[in-house]
Design a protein around this motif. Structure first.
Motif, PDB file in Angstrom:
ATOM      1  N   VAL A 105      -5.535   2.022   4.086  1.00  0.00           N
ATOM      2  CA  VAL A 105      -6.240   0.748   3.965  1.00  0.00           C
ATOM      3  C   VAL A 105      -7.247   0.815   2.826  1.00  0.00           C
ATOM      4  O   VAL A 105      -7.703   1.881   2.433  1.00  0.00           O
ATOM      5  N   SER A 106      -7.577  -0.356   2.308  1.00  0.00           N
ATOM      6  CA  SER A 106      -8.585  -0.481   1.256  1.00  0.00           C
ATOM      7  C   SER A 106      -9.700  -1.386   1.745  1.00  0.00           C
ATOM      8  O   SER A 106      -9.520  -2.167   2.693  1.00  0.00           O
ATOM      9  N   HIS A 147       0.829  -1.209   0.000  1.00  0.00           N
ATOM     10  CA  HIS A 147       0.000   0.000   0.000  1.00  0.00           C
ATOM     11  C   HIS A 147       0.867   1.265   0.000  1.00  0.00           C
ATOM     12  O   HIS A 147       0.596   2.222   0.715  1.00  0.00           O
ATOM     13  N   GLN A 165      -8.184  -5.537   1.152  1.00  0.00           N
ATOM     14  CA  GLN A 165      -6.738  -5.367   1.245  1.00  0.00           C
ATOM     15  C   GLN A 165      -5.974  -6.195   0.217  1.00  0.00           C
ATOM     16  O   GLN A 165      -4.833  -5.879  -0.120  1.00  0.00           O
ATOM     17  N   ASN A 188       2.119   6.533   2.107  1.00  0.00           N
ATOM     18  CA  ASN A 188       1.221   5.447   2.504  1.00  0.00           C
ATOM     19  C   ASN A 188      -0.159   5.687   1.889  1.00  0.00           C
ATOM     20  O   ASN A 188      -0.764   6.741   2.111  1.00  0.00           O
ATOM     21  N   ALA A 230      -6.211  -4.054  -3.608  1.00  0.00           N
ATOM     22  CA  ALA A 230      -6.088  -2.661  -3.214  1.00  0.00           C
ATOM     23  C   ALA A 230      -5.645  -1.788  -4.390  1.00  0.00           C
ATOM     24  O   ALA A 230      -6.006  -2.035  -5.540  1.00  0.00           O
TER      25      ALA A 230
END
Length: 310
Positions: A173-174, A147, A177, A170, A180
């Motif tokens: 989060v997706s 990520h 994950q 960075n 992503a």
């Protein structure tokens, strides 16, 4: 009064065989409807109809994907059968293409005919999936597994790239994950990076002046036009500013205008747009200043599309 049974018409009951076929047809119809919904054939059909009403001037103001034909069809990139080509970007500075290999991380520079010029190892990357060319020899690389977005400098003397030597951002989060951030494109008109999440398909922008410094935070792009099974890659047409959205699972390349509205599409199935066979898994797309389209597919196939003369 008695009725002669021989004169009474009998009601014919449907046979067990015909009932079985009736249920099979219902099942088949439900299955086809489900596949059509998943593949968004209804949306593609509606867009196909709308394309028929676009004037010549409107078509000329867009990329207009239906007019493209494959002139290089599934050319293998030698020695990369196990490396998995993951994205593609065009450099107006060098007039070459760059691609990242996701399984065995390295950067490869290609001619516009898909010939390999050099390979540059990517030290410290885990799973590079997205790539775009920015300003002054800068390239932005997205590592889907970590990520991370890294902006690197590449010139004619670059032999290797170490992730520790460059600024990193960075991506957060997706929703999924494991599916992503996979796509990225530099938008020089709007001075921003366009980022794409694979599944569910979504786009974000992050402001930049083309340097290694990003400003603010990434912002989600509201859109209900990404009716695709996944989002594999992004590219910005330098002539119109339109966005090209590639979907490997939908076997499709979609064009969106400056407002994010669907304009045209191209299917990546065999028998269409000059393709002999279906592109197995289209993972990267690029477009140059002349409107020539380039694609890469896993594991190591190269494609070039040009507009068919009218």
């Amino acid at each position: 009064m008695a009725t002669d049974p021989l004169l009474t018409p009998s009601v014919r009951q449907p046979s067990r065989f015909s009932l079985r076929w009736y249920y099979w047809l219902l099942l088949l119809a439900a299955l086809l409807y489900g596949v059509a919904a998943v593949m968004h054939w209804d949306d593609r059909g509606a867009l196909w109809v709308l394309e028929r009403f676009e004037s010549s001037s409107e078509q000329s103001e867009s990329v207009w994907l239906p007019d493209y034909t494959a002139v290089i069809d599934a050319k293998p990139l030698p020695g990369m059968e196990k490396d998995e080509a993951s994205d593609l970007a065009y450099s107006p500075l060098s007039k070459t293409l760059f691609s990242v290999m996701g399984k065995n991380p390295f950067l490869v520079e290609l001619t516009l005919e898909g010939d390999v010029l050099r390979k540059i190892p990517l030290v410290g990357w885990s799973n590079p999936e997205g790539l775009t060319v920015m300003e002054n020899g800068l390239l932005a690389i997205v590592d889907e597994r970590e990520h991370l977005l890294t902006i690197v400098k590449v010139d004619a003397n670059t032999k290797s790239l170490n992730i520790a030597d460059f600024p990193k951002y960075n991506l957060g989060v997706s929703k999924d994950q494991n599916k992503a951030f996979e796509a990225i494109a530099w938008d020089p008109r709007r001075q921003q990076l366009l980022l794409g999440e694979e599944r569910p398909p979504a786009m974000f922008v992050w402001k930049s002046d083309g340097s290694q410094v990003l400003t603010g935070n990434k912002q989600k792009v509201p859109s209900d036009e990404l009716d695709l099974r996944n989002l594999s890659a992004l590219s910005i047409d330098p002539r119109t500013g339109h966005t090209l959205v590639l979907s490997a699972d939908s076997h499709m390349l979609l064009e969106l205008d400056e407002l994010g509205e669907q304009v045209s599409f191209m299917t990546l199935l065999g028998g269409f747009n000059g393709l002999k066979n279906t592109i197995p898994r289209a993972e990267g797309v690029a477009i140059d200043e002349h409107g020539t389209l380039y694609m890469v597919s896993e594991p190591n196939l190269f494609y070039r599309f040009e507009k068919a003369p009218k």
